[in-house]
Scaffold this active site. Structure first.
Site, PDB file in Angstrom:
ATOM      1  N   PRO A 449       0.856  -1.201   0.000  1.00 39.82           N
ATOM      2  CA  PRO A 449       0.000   0.000   0.000  1.00 39.82           C
ATOM      3  C   PRO A 449       0.881   1.237   0.000  1.00 39.82           C
ATOM      4  O   PRO A 449       1.678   1.440   0.921  1.00 39.82           O
ATOM      5  CB  PRO A 449      -0.799  -0.133   1.300  1.00 39.82           C
ATOM      6  CG  PRO A 449      -0.172  -1.215   2.083  1.00 39.82           C
ATOM      7  CD  PRO A 449       0.790  -1.981   1.229  1.00 39.82           C
ATOM      8  N   ASP A 625       6.045   2.036   1.658  1.00 39.29           N
ATOM      9  CA  ASP A 625       5.141   0.903   1.852  1.00 39.29           C
ATOM     10  C   ASP A 625       4.510   1.081   3.228  1.00 39.29           C
ATOM     11  O   ASP A 625       5.182   0.936   4.252  1.00 39.29           O
ATOM     12  CB  ASP A 625       5.971  -0.395   1.773  1.00 39.29           C
ATOM     13  CG  ASP A 625       5.129  -1.646   1.975  1.00 39.29           C
ATOM     14  OD1 ASP A 625       3.986  -1.529   2.455  1.00 39.29           O
ATOM     15  OD2 ASP A 625       5.651  -2.737   1.661  1.00 39.29           O
ATOM     16  N   HIS A 626       3.228   1.388   3.233  1.00 36.44           N
ATOM     17  CA  HIS A 626       2.570   1.744   4.484  1.00 36.44           C
ATOM     18  C   HIS A 626       2.405   0.541   5.421  1.00 36.44           C
ATOM     19  O   HIS A 626       2.028   0.691   6.575  1.00 36.44           O
ATOM     20  CB  HIS A 626       1.203   2.382   4.184  1.00 36.44           C
ATOM     21  CG  HIS A 626       0.783   3.405   5.196  1.00 36.44           C
ATOM     22  ND1 HIS A 626       1.289   3.441   6.479  1.00 36.44           N
ATOM     23  CD2 HIS A 626      -0.090   4.448   5.107  1.00 36.44           C
ATOM     24  CE1 HIS A 626       0.732   4.449   7.145  1.00 36.44           C
ATOM     25  NE2 HIS A 626      -0.101   5.076   6.320  1.00 36.44           N
ATOM     26  N   ARG A 627       2.717  -0.637   4.926  1.00 36.60           N
ATOM     27  CA  ARG A 627       2.693  -1.789   5.836  1.00 36.60           C
ATOM     28  C   ARG A 627       3.868  -1.705   6.806  1.00 36.60           C
ATOM     29  O   ARG A 627       3.812  -2.204   7.918  1.00 36.60           O
ATOM     30  CB  ARG A 627       2.820  -3.110   5.048  1.00 36.60           C
ATOM     31  CG  ARG A 627       1.637  -3.419   4.160  1.00 36.60           C
ATOM     32  CD  ARG A 627       1.934  -4.655   3.339  1.00 36.60           C
ATOM     33  NE  ARG A 627       3.173  -4.525   2.591  1.00 36.60           N
ATOM     34  CZ  ARG A 627       3.848  -5.534   2.050  1.00 36.60           C
ATOM     35  NH1 ARG A 627       3.395  -6.761   2.177  1.00 36.60           N
ATOM     36  NH2 ARG A 627       4.960  -5.336   1.372  1.00 36.60           N
TER      37      ARG A 627
END
Ligand code: CAO
Length: 653
Positions: A449, A625-627
């Protein structure tokens, strides 16, 4: 229960072989002979099987690593392990199975004419085949090739052959094109060799290993009133050879040259083609039968009488062929053919399957039904890449949980459109790098994400400093652009903000916190987007980084990058600054978690508290990467990075 270390077995003397796949994960139970990793040289891919059964407790290598015989692959928890097994793990395990063998090889003479330091490379002995089609040219003018590198690929209807460079050197000119037909002695290209030469042109003979197609043999078949018996032809003296596939059924209408059966010894597989067109009346053999020259295979209804059939008699190590209608475990695992969401997959099985022996063998090993694979090779031939694309699509579908209303992977399919209905079009083949980039971009976009944060750094002072140093650096052969400063600043920002220096592990439960700082730079090269990596950028000076970057960019532009040059990156910088634009949203280069997009610096009015002053502002675009990275972490990273670029004295801290 004991722990056993599994090592790379005898891989035929190959050195520094790349790991292209790890087939197991920590916690997996593996069986004896189950493939655990796949290695690939430029000639073959090899499954490395596990010599013992057990549970994987650690994996010592990663995709992209280079290994040799004896390198540690993984550790297994083994039940009832014996000491002999333990001893065997390092040397006596079965030699890795080549799954993409090259065609039969034979040492032949290649006539090479050399002018001063120039070699005209001609088509070598290709087993008497004439007018053989050029299906691929593997080099371009200016390329540096090593002796033995493939320069062109030829294909008859029976075999594909790599023609290797007989000497190392630089390609000066190429005299053939894809689609041309060539025969022995035909000009291929001219190379400039690395050695100096005398002024007198000479003709030298170079021994090279090259594939040779199976040679033709004749067989007269018996005729009985329109029905002809087809017997096993000359198969090079082999006796009791197993039939691994019957490619036809009674009642089938077949054309001359269609495969009727496939035979396999432990050395070679060979397709036996129909001598004529006709209808199959009866089949005298079944899969698993052992046959020798002269044995009856089948009877077919043909027009005419006695006939001499020309078939391929394989050489001892001919590449393995496989069924054109192989049964398909992949098919079984995939709920519905139409559900596989990928253009590599055909929704309706193709009636005619054209594939080389190596591709057929790979398909058989993977359990792929070739009739479902979309062919992109010349004359509708299925290539190894087509097969890989098919398998990737099938695996993706299985991983995504099967069918949905839209498609197997849960994504809508983009329809295959005939653009020629709207005007003239050229269909252009994508390069390997382009295809790989496309796949990676899709994967990275779908999996990570993305959030992109924008900022502008005041690089007025940096630019004054850089421009002041530029001429001095140029004298040392170093091109000093803003890029090395950006690399140094990013490396320092990674050290100060380690949240960005991680990669999420595949188990979804952990991440790797890296203790090193290697920075990738996106380079727009002639073969596509490549990302060479500068190692330990945090420990290097800006000048050293500039030297490394210059070198890597030069290699990228001349297509000289090695896989190793592009591995191990922690973070990527993608600079479009020299081209233009005010911002963009770069895609994270997974498994990295951050990428810095850089656009063109421009002079802007900035308020200094009293007045507007002209400052050089550099647009920065940080995707993450928002993870793995939270907005707060990203904000801190960007602010820190900006502070380094705005006051480059801090880079020296
Ligand atoms: N703003 C203004 N000028 C810039 C600049 C910037 N951000 N970045 C570079 N320039 C200037 C340089 O200073 C140089 O000018 P001078 O010679 O006068 O100093 C000129 O532009 C040309 O620079 P360059 O392109 O030769 O070198 P570079 O170090 O900036 O870039 C490289 C090298 C390999 C990164 C670049 O050529 C490239 O390939 N970029 C494409 C990256 C890409 O395609 N990314 C994918 C985008 S989508 O993910």
């Amino acid at each position: 229960m004991s722990t056993e270390i599994i090592r790379v077995p005898d891989i035929g003397g190959a050195a520094d072989v790349e790991v292209i796949e790890i087939s197991v994960q920590i916690g997996d139970m593996v069986e004896i002979d189950q493939p655990i990793v796949v290695l690939e040289t430029d000639k073959a891919s090899m499954d490395v099987p596990s010599p013992i059964a057990g549970k994987v407790i650690s994996i010592a290598i990663a995709v992209g690593d280079q290994v040799n015989e004896g390198s540690i692959v993984l550790e297994l928890d083994v039940v009832n392990a014996t000491s002999s097994v333990a001893a065997n793990t390092s040397k006596d395990v079965p030699v890795a199975t080549a799954i993409t063998p090259v065609a039969a090889t034979k040492t032949v003479d290649v006539q090479v004419t050399s002018a001063p330091a120039e070699f005209a490379v001609a088509v070598p002995d290709i087993g008497g085949a004439a007018d053989v089609e050029v299906i691929e040219i593997c080099v371009a003018v200016g390329d540096q090739v090593a002796e033995g590198d493939s320069i062109v690929v030829l294909e008859t209807d029976k075999a594909s052959m790599d023609i290797p460079a007989p000497v190392a050197g630089k390609v000066l000119s190429v005299s053939i094109n894809v689609g041309d037909t060539v025969s022995e002695g035909g000009a291929i290209l001219v190379m400039q060799t690395e050695s100096s030469a005398t002024s007198t042109p000479v003709v030298s003979t170079t021994q090279v290993e090259m594939p040779v197609p199976a040679t033709a043999a004749s067989e007269t078949v018996v005729v009985a009133g329109g029905v002809e018996a087809v017997n096993v032809p000359d198969i090079g003296g082999a006796e009791g050879v197993e039939i691994i596939e019957i490619a036809v059924a009674v009642g089938d209408k077949i054309a001359e040259g269609d495969s009727i059966i496939v035979l396999e010894t432990d050395k070679a597989s060979m397709e036996i083609p129909a001598p004529k067109s006709g209808t199959i009346k009866s089949i005298a053999v079944k899969e698993g039968d052992k046959v020798s020259e002269g044995d009856l295979v089948l009877e077919m209804d043909v027009e005419g009488s006695a006939v001499t059939l020309e078939i391929s008699a394989p050489t001892a190590s001919a590449a393995v062929a496989s069924p054109s209608q192989a049964t398909a475990p992949v098919k079984a695992a995939v709920p519905a053919r139409t559900a596989v969401d990928n253009s590599a997959v055909l929704s309706t099985p193709s009636k005619n399957v054209h594939a080389g022996p190596a591709v057929r063998m790979l398909a058989r090993e993977l359990g792929v039904d070739l009739s479902l694979v979309r062919a992109t090779g010349p004359r509708g031939r299925i290539t190894k890449e087509d097969l890989h694309a098919y398998v990737k699509a099938a695996v993706k579908q299985v991983a995504s949980g099967g069918t949905s209303a839209m498609s197997g992977s849960g994504l809508p399919t983009i329809p295959d459109i005939d653009f020629s209905k709207f005007g003239n079009v050229d269909i252009v083949k994508m390069s390997k790098i382009q295809k790989l980039t496309a796949q990676n971009m899709v994967r990275n976009t779908l999996v990570a994400p993305h959030v992109t944060q924008f900022d502008k750094a005041d690089i007025t002072d940096l630019e004054v400093f850089r421009k002041g140093l530029k001429a001095e650096m140029e004298k040392e052969g170093v091109k000093l652009t803003p890029l090395p400063f950006l690399i140094k600043a990013a490396a320092q920002a990674l050290v100060a903000n380690p949240t960005f220096n991680v990669s999420l592990m595949a188990d979804g439960e952990s991440y790797a916190q890296k203790q090193y700082v290697h920075i990738g730079i996106a380079v727009d090269s002639p073969i596509g987007l490549v990302v060479p990596v500068i190692r330990d950028a945090d420990k290097k000076s800006v000048v050293q980084i500039a030297k490394d970057a210059n070198e890597l960019i030069k290699k990228a532009l001349s297509k000289q990058l090695k896989p190793n040059d592009m591995q191990g990156g922690c973070f990527t910088i993608s600079s479009l600054g020299a081209i233009g634009g005010t911002g963009f949203t770069p895609i994270v280069n997974c498994p990295e978690v951050g990428i810095l997009g850089v656009s063109k610096a421009d002079i802007e009015p900035r308020w200094n508290g009293k007045e507007f002053v002209p400052r050089t502002m550099l647009p920065l675009c940080l995707s993450y990467d928002h993870r793995a990275v939270n907005g707060g972490d990203a904000g801190r990273f960007m602010t820190y990075l900006n502070s380094l670029l705005s006051d480059i004295r801090r880079l020296a801290l």
